[in-house]
Motif scaffolding. Structure first.
Motif, PDB file in Angstrom:
ATOM      1  N   ILE A   5       0.865  -1.187   0.000  1.00 18.85           N
ATOM      2  CA  ILE A   5       0.000   0.000   0.000  1.00 18.85           C
ATOM      3  C   ILE A   5       0.897   1.231   0.000  1.00 18.85           C
ATOM      4  O   ILE A   5       1.862   1.306   0.769  1.00 18.85           O
ATOM      5  N   ASP A   6       0.559   2.179  -0.847  1.00 13.29           N
ATOM      6  CA  ASP A   6       1.322   3.422  -0.952  1.00 13.29           C
ATOM      7  C   ASP A   6       0.605   4.482  -0.117  1.00 13.29           C
ATOM      8  O   ASP A   6      -0.268   5.195  -0.618  1.00 13.29           O
ATOM      9  N   THR A   7       0.951   4.534   1.147  1.00 16.26           N
ATOM     10  CA  THR A   7       0.248   5.447   2.059  1.00 16.26           C
ATOM     11  C   THR A   7       1.033   5.589   3.362  1.00 16.26           C
ATOM     12  O   THR A   7       1.834   4.719   3.712  1.00 16.26           O
ATOM     13  N   ILE A  25       4.505  -1.767   2.737  1.00 21.43           N
ATOM     14  CA  ILE A  25       4.032  -0.375   2.637  1.00 21.43           C
ATOM     15  C   ILE A  25       5.133   0.467   1.995  1.00 21.43           C
ATOM     16  O   ILE A  25       6.327   0.236   2.246  1.00 21.43           O
ATOM     17  N   THR A  26       4.714   1.421   1.181  1.00 19.72           N
ATOM     18  CA  THR A  26       5.660   2.462   0.758  1.00 19.72           C
ATOM     19  C   THR A  26       5.123   3.808   1.226  1.00 19.72           C
ATOM     20  O   THR A  26       3.918   4.048   1.171  1.00 19.72           O
ATOM     21  N   THR A  27       6.037   4.639   1.710  1.00 15.43           N
ATOM     22  CA  THR A  27       5.674   6.023   2.026  1.00 15.43           C
ATOM     23  C   THR A  27       6.624   6.918   1.243  1.00 15.43           C
ATOM     24  O   THR A  27       7.599   6.441   0.644  1.00 15.43           O
ATOM     25  N   ASN A  28       6.317   8.178   1.231  1.00 16.46           N
ATOM     26  CA  ASN A  28       7.246   9.173   0.696  1.00 16.46           C
ATOM     27  C   ASN A  28       7.044  10.444   1.524  1.00 16.46           C
ATOM     28  O   ASN A  28       6.109  10.510   2.334  1.00 16.46           O
ATOM     29  N   PRO A  29       7.903  11.445   1.369  1.00 16.37           N
ATOM     30  CA  PRO A  29       7.764  12.635   2.209  1.00 16.37           C
ATOM     31  C   PRO A  29       6.399  13.311   2.070  1.00 16.37           C
ATOM     32  O   PRO A  29       5.864  13.828   3.055  1.00 16.37           O
ATOM     33  N   THR A  30       5.833  13.300   0.877  1.00 18.07           N
ATOM     34  CA  THR A  30       4.509  13.917   0.683  1.00 18.07           C
ATOM     35  C   THR A  30       3.457  13.166   1.488  1.00 18.07           C
ATOM     36  O   THR A  30       2.641  13.776   2.197  1.00 18.07           O
ATOM     37  N   LEU A  31       3.473  11.833   1.395  1.00 15.65           N
ATOM     38  CA  LEU A  31       2.468  11.028   2.108  1.00 15.65           C
ATOM     39  C   LEU A  31       2.612  11.179   3.621  1.00 15.65           C
ATOM     40  O   LEU A  31       1.617  11.356   4.333  1.00 15.65           O
ATOM     41  N   LEU A  32       3.844  11.118   4.129  1.00 18.61           N
ATOM     42  CA  LEU A  32       4.031  11.214   5.591  1.00 18.61           C
ATOM     43  C   LEU A  32       3.688  12.603   6.104  1.00 18.61           C
ATOM     44  O   LEU A  32       3.212  12.754   7.232  1.00 18.61           O
ATOM     45  N   VAL A  82      15.117   1.831   3.508  1.00 16.54           N
ATOM     46  CA  VAL A  82      15.464   3.239   3.293  1.00 16.54           C
ATOM     47  C   VAL A  82      15.278   3.581   1.815  1.00 16.54           C
ATOM     48  O   VAL A  82      15.786   2.886   0.933  1.00 16.54           O
ATOM     49  N   LYS A  83      14.522   4.651   1.586  1.00 18.28           N
ATOM     50  CA  LYS A  83      14.248   5.066   0.204  1.00 18.28           C
ATOM     51  C   LYS A  83      15.164   6.238  -0.136  1.00 18.28           C
ATOM     52  O   LYS A  83      15.239   7.215   0.634  1.00 18.28           O
ATOM     53  N   VAL A  84      15.850   6.130  -1.274  1.00 18.05           N
ATOM     54  CA  VAL A  84      16.714   7.238  -1.715  1.00 18.05           C
ATOM     55  C   VAL A  84      16.344   7.598  -3.152  1.00 18.05           C
ATOM     56  O   VAL A  84      15.946   6.722  -3.933  1.00 18.05           O
ATOM     57  N   ALA A 163       5.534   1.691  -8.986  1.00 23.64           N
ATOM     58  CA  ALA A 163       4.979   2.754  -8.133  1.00 23.64           C
ATOM     59  C   ALA A 163       4.252   3.782  -8.986  1.00 23.64           C
ATOM     60  O   ALA A 163       4.289   3.727 -10.215  1.00 23.64           O
ATOM     61  N   SER A 164       3.571   4.695  -8.277  1.00 26.38           N
ATOM     62  CA  SER A 164       2.755   5.715  -8.953  1.00 26.38           C
ATOM     63  C   SER A 164       1.684   5.026  -9.803  1.00 26.38           C
ATOM     64  O   SER A 164       1.412   5.431 -10.924  1.00 26.38           O
ATOM     65  N   THR A 165       1.081   3.984  -9.230  1.00 26.00           N
ATOM     66  CA  THR A 165       0.000   3.281  -9.932  1.00 26.00           C
ATOM     67  C   THR A 165      -1.293   4.065  -9.727  1.00 26.00           C
ATOM     68  O   THR A 165      -1.524   4.640  -8.664  1.00 26.00           O
ATOM     69  N   CYS A 182       3.716  -4.397  -6.796  1.00 26.90           N
ATOM     70  CA  CYS A 182       3.044  -3.131  -7.132  1.00 26.90           C
ATOM     71  C   CYS A 182       2.701  -2.441  -5.838  1.00 26.90           C
ATOM     72  O   CYS A 182       2.158  -3.080  -4.922  1.00 26.90           O
ATOM     73  N   THR A 183       2.994  -1.160  -5.745  1.00 27.70           N
ATOM     74  CA  THR A 183       2.501  -0.400  -4.603  1.00 27.70           C
ATOM     75  C   THR A 183       1.337   0.461  -5.080  1.00 27.70           C
ATOM     76  O   THR A 183       1.417   1.115  -6.121  1.00 27.70           O
ATOM     77  N   CYS A 184       0.231   0.407  -4.320  1.00 28.53           N
ATOM     78  CA  CYS A 184      -1.025   1.001  -4.784  1.00 28.53           C
ATOM     79  C   CYS A 184      -1.603   1.916  -3.722  1.00 28.53           C
ATOM     80  O   CYS A 184      -1.636   1.541  -2.542  1.00 28.53           O
TER      81      CYS A 184
HETATM   82  O1  G3P Z   1       5.513   5.741  -4.009  1.00 28.12           O
HETATM   83  C1  G3P Z   1       5.606   6.705  -5.004  1.00 28.12           C
HETATM   84  C2  G3P Z   1       4.262   7.115  -5.437  1.00 28.12           C
HETATM   85  O2  G3P Z   1       3.563   7.409  -4.286  1.00 28.12           O
HETATM   86  C3  G3P Z   1       4.076   8.270  -6.334  1.00 28.12           C
HETATM   87  O3  G3P Z   1       2.743   8.274  -6.717  1.00 28.12           O
HETATM   88  O4  G3P Z   1       0.625   9.179  -7.566  1.00 28.12           O
HETATM   89  O5  G3P Z   1       2.302  10.691  -6.449  1.00 28.12           O
HETATM   90  O6  G3P Z   1       2.733   9.754  -8.714  1.00 28.12           O
HETATM   91  P1  G3P Z   1       2.078   9.550  -7.392  1.00 28.12           P
END
Ligand code: G3P
Length: 219
Positions: A5-7, A25-32, A82-84, A163-165, A182-184
């Motif tokens: 899950i991408d959240t 799970i995948t996170t990114n700075p925007t999501l967190l 760790v994501k880089v 990613a970015s599905t 796939c991360t969704c």
């Molecule tokens: O994990 C990376 C992914 O979240 C980017 O997705 O929809 O912001 O392009 P999106």
């Protein structure tokens, strides 16, 4: 194929993990940044719920600072990956962290050449962003096809994490191509379940049952 899950949202994670189909799970700075509370506490809670790989991204941009921050993130929980970003500094940081046994997800990948570089430095995961490639009128899934072919030629161990599905067809196409993960976003996980014929069929089965035996029978 594994499903992540991408959240960074704990409620979404708590709702979806019990389905038994979530592997990480995948996170990114925007999501967190959207979630209340301390991001380290949130990451710890996410790891405890999912009990699977959980990506947490560095926000430093220079290699040595990324390495230091990556080591620090990895101490939050043994499940942290760790994501880089796929920059020269990110690739250097990936090599250093991977050689220490820390799993690294190289993110913001938009070309097969970039994916090759991540595999060469021992990334555990490469994240091609298919939706953002689609957004610029270029087929994002062609990027995944190219990476599957290249990694297959050399038996790289790096897992392809799509990613970015944006919808179920990204997931179906990724599975047909042999991507590892796939991360969704949560809405895309929900959409995987949906088919109008399932709804119509279930309504008919239950209606026929009720007509024969009454609505209360065995329900
Ligand atoms: O994990 C990376 C992914 O979240 C980017 O997705 O929809 O912001 O392009 P999106």
């Amino acid at each position: 194929m594994k499903l992540f899950i991408d959240t960074g949202n704990l409620k979404d994670i708590q709702a979806l993990v019990p389905l038994g189909i979530i592997d990480g799970i995948t996170t990114n700075p925007t999501l967190l940044s959207k979630e209340p509370g301390d991001y380290r506490d949130n990451l710890k809670k996410i790891c405890q719920i999912v009990q699977g790989p959980t990506s947490a991204e560095v926000v430093e941009t220079e290699a040595q600072a990324m390495i230091k921050q990556g080591r620090d993130l990895s101490k939050i929980d043994p499940w942290i990956v760790v994501k880089v970003p796929l920059t020269k500094d990110g690739i250097k940081a990936c090599k250093a962290l991977s050689s220490e046994g820390i799993k690294v997800n190289v993110t913001l990948c938009f070309s097969p050449a970039q994916a090759l570089l991540a595999a060469k430095v021992g990334a555990s995961y490469i994240s091609p962003f298919v939706g953002r490639v689609d957004d610029i009128s270029t087929p994002g899934m062609e990027l995944v096809r190219d990476i599957v072919e290249i990694y297959g030629n050399y038996e790289f161990k790096t897992e392809i994490l799509v990613a970015s599905t944006r919808g179920p067809m990204h997931i179906v196409e990724a599975a047909r191509m042999g991507a590892d993960i796939c991360t969704c976003p949560p809405a895309v996980i929900d959409a995987l379940f949906n088919h109008p014929l399932t709804d119509v069929g279930l309504k008919k089965f239950l209606g026929d049952w009720d007509k024969a035996y009454g609505a209360a029978a065995n329900r």
